[in-house]
Design a protein around this motif. Structure first.
Motif, mmCIF file in Angstrom:
data_model
loop_
_atom_site.group_PDB
_atom_site.id
_atom_site.type_symbol
_atom_site.label_atom_id
_atom_site.label_comp_id
_atom_site.label_asym_id
_atom_site.label_seq_id
_atom_site.Cartn_x
_atom_site.Cartn_y
_atom_site.Cartn_z
ATOM 1 N N ASN A 50 0.992 -0.850 0.170
ATOM 2 C CA ASN A 50 -0.069 -0.019 0.260
ATOM 3 C C ASN A 50 1.015 1.246 -0.470
ATOM 4 N N PRO A 51 0.434 2.173 -0.543
ATOM 5 C CA PRO A 51 1.458 2.932 -0.661
ATOM 6 C C PRO A 51 1.948 3.545 1.331
ATOM 7 N N LEU A 52 2.920 4.177 1.299
ATOM 8 C CA LEU A 52 3.538 4.055 2.630
ATOM 9 C C LEU A 52 4.345 5.862 3.116
ATOM 10 N N ASP A 53 4.134 6.384 3.580
ATOM 11 C CA ASP A 53 4.993 7.513 3.745
ATOM 12 C C ASP A 53 6.236 7.423 4.616
ATOM 13 N N VAL A 54 7.709 7.521 3.771
ATOM 14 C CA VAL A 54 8.363 6.746 5.018
ATOM 15 C C VAL A 54 8.615 8.557 5.418
ATOM 16 N N ARG A 61 22.533 4.677 15.018
ATOM 17 C CA ARG A 61 21.528 4.493 16.593
ATOM 18 C C ARG A 61 22.048 5.245 17.068
ATOM 19 N N GLY A 62 20.128 4.809 17.676
ATOM 20 C CA GLY A 62 19.291 6.104 18.497
ATOM 21 C C GLY A 62 18.566 6.816 17.511
ATOM 22 N N GLY A 63 18.838 6.516 15.989
ATOM 23 C CA GLY A 63 17.677 7.584 15.173
ATOM 24 C C GLY A 63 16.618 7.196 15.122
ATOM 25 N N HIS A 64 15.673 7.797 14.614
ATOM 26 C CA HIS A 64 13.837 7.649 14.592
ATOM 27 C C HIS A 64 13.450 7.194 13.559
ATOM 28 N N TRP A 65 12.642 6.540 13.583
ATOM 29 C CA TRP A 65 12.511 6.245 11.819
ATOM 30 C C TRP A 65 10.916 5.990 12.619
ATOM 31 N N ARG A 66 9.385 6.517 11.252
ATOM 32 C CA ARG A 66 7.981 6.339 11.692
ATOM 33 C C ARG A 66 8.336 6.798 9.792
ATOM 34 N N PHE A 67 6.935 5.657 9.938
ATOM 35 C CA PHE A 67 5.937 4.836 8.183
ATOM 36 C C PHE A 67 4.472 4.953 8.744
ATOM 37 N N VAL A 68 4.142 5.153 7.862
ATOM 38 C CA VAL A 68 2.093 5.658 7.845
ATOM 39 C C VAL A 68 2.031 4.894 6.440
ATOM 40 N N THR A 75 -5.415 4.717 7.995
ATOM 41 C CA THR A 75 -4.160 4.614 8.001
ATOM 42 C C THR A 75 -3.056 4.028 9.069
ATOM 43 N N ASP A 76 -1.665 4.145 9.390
ATOM 44 C CA ASP A 76 -1.477 3.192 10.402
ATOM 45 C C ASP A 76 -0.527 3.519 9.798
ATOM 46 N N GLY A 77 -0.332 4.000 11.443
ATOM 47 C CA GLY A 77 0.933 4.641 11.862
ATOM 48 C C GLY A 77 2.251 3.420 12.670
ATOM 49 N N PHE A 78 3.501 3.413 12.226
ATOM 50 C CA PHE A 78 4.560 2.508 13.149
ATOM 51 C C PHE A 78 5.897 3.650 13.159
ATOM 52 N N GLU A 79 6.409 2.791 14.147
ATOM 53 C CA GLU A 79 7.723 3.945 14.880
ATOM 54 C C GLU A 79 8.698 3.335 16.173
ATOM 55 N N GLY A 80 9.589 3.620 15.998
ATOM 56 C CA GLY A 80 11.217 3.427 16.762
ATOM 57 C C GLY A 80 11.951 4.123 16.967
ATOM 58 N N ARG A 81 12.828 3.826 17.504
ATOM 59 C CA ARG A 81 14.166 3.946 17.328
ATOM 60 C C ARG A 81 15.006 2.830 17.450
ATOM 61 N N PHE A 82 16.443 3.397 16.508
ATOM 62 C CA PHE A 82 17.084 2.582 16.305
ATOM 63 C C PHE A 82 18.227 1.756 17.139
ATOM 64 N N SER A 94 13.087 -0.144 18.079
ATOM 65 C CA SER A 94 11.640 -0.699 18.677
ATOM 66 C C SER A 94 10.811 -0.180 18.688
ATOM 67 N N PHE A 95 9.466 -1.104 18.093
ATOM 68 C CA PHE A 95 8.730 -1.336 17.548
ATOM 69 C C PHE A 95 7.000 -0.831 17.966
ATOM 70 N N GLU A 96 6.578 0.586 17.417
ATOM 71 C CA GLU A 96 5.254 0.159 18.433
ATOM 72 C C GLU A 96 4.605 0.632 17.266
ATOM 73 N N TRP A 97 3.061 0.213 17.029
ATOM 74 C CA TRP A 97 2.342 0.807 16.441
ATOM 75 C C TRP A 97 1.022 1.430 16.599
ATOM 76 N N ASP A 98 0.575 2.867 16.867
ATOM 77 C CA ASP A 98 -0.151 3.493 16.390
ATOM 78 C C ASP A 98 -1.779 3.186 16.960
ATOM 79 N N GLY A 99 -2.001 1.504 16.398
ATOM 80 C CA GLY A 99 -3.362 0.960 17.001
ATOM 81 C C GLY A 99 -2.954 0.340 18.126
ATOM 82 N N MET A 100 -1.556 -0.155 18.459
ATOM 83 C CA MET A 100 -1.362 -0.407 20.482
ATOM 84 C C MET A 100 -0.585 0.458 21.050
#
Length: 160
Positions: A50-54, A61-68, A75-82, A94-100
């Motif tokens: 599906n379309p994904l916004d990075v 190390r310590g960097g942040h990532w977030r995808f929608v 939409t569903d968002g996901f994010e974490g830190r390396f 780390s991995f976190e889903w906006d749904g939880m």
């Protein structure tokens, strides 16, 4: 259009807070690593195709990532830190889903060169509690992951 059988990832629960996933890809470790670490490639497969916004990609190390991910239902968002990056071998984040929200797990992804042009991806996820692990399993995570891996197969097939 031809239909091709896509192998499902094997998913197991070796401990009450853990999920273990293995999947073999028909591509070299360098190509699979690039698909996992380059935002333009991630956007083509990570969200089940599906379309994904990075929105953020600080691959250090310590960097942040977030995808929608954008899909028919919204939409569903996901994010974490390396936490750890060992080039072409392992990523821990780390991995976190906006749904939880606030239910964070730690994912360790290993890239194993099988020596024959194929790569095994091994993911070990550890959750804070068994209930959180079970919640992720019940969220449809396995189906979503297999759909993403089918999109990754298609990306790897056309890239090479």
């Amino acid at each position: 259009m031809t239909t091709q059988h896509t192998p499902a990832a094997t998913v197991s629960t070796p401990g009450d807070r853990d999920i273990h996933v293995e999947r073999v890809f028909d591509a070299t470790r360098d190509r699979v690593w690039a698909a996992y670490t380059e935002p333009d490639q991630l956007a083509q497969w990570w969200g089940r195709g599906n379309p994904l916004d990075v929105e953020r990609w600080e691959f250090e190390r310590g960097g942040h990532w977030r995808f929608v991910e954008h899909h028919e239902g919204g939409t569903d968002g996901f994010e974490g830190r390396f936490r750890e990056i060992t080039p072409k071998e392992r990523i821990v984040y780390s991995f976190e889903w906006d749904g939880m929200p606030a239910h964070v797990c730690i994912d360790s992804v290993a890239f194993v060169d099988l020596g024959d042009g194929r790569t095994r991806v091994v993911i070990d996820s550890q959750y804070f509690t068994a209930a959180e692990r079970d919640g992720m399993l019940q969220s449809g995570m396995e189906d979503g992951m297999n759909a993403s891996y089918a999109a990754l197969d298609a990306l790897l097939a056309k890239a090479g």
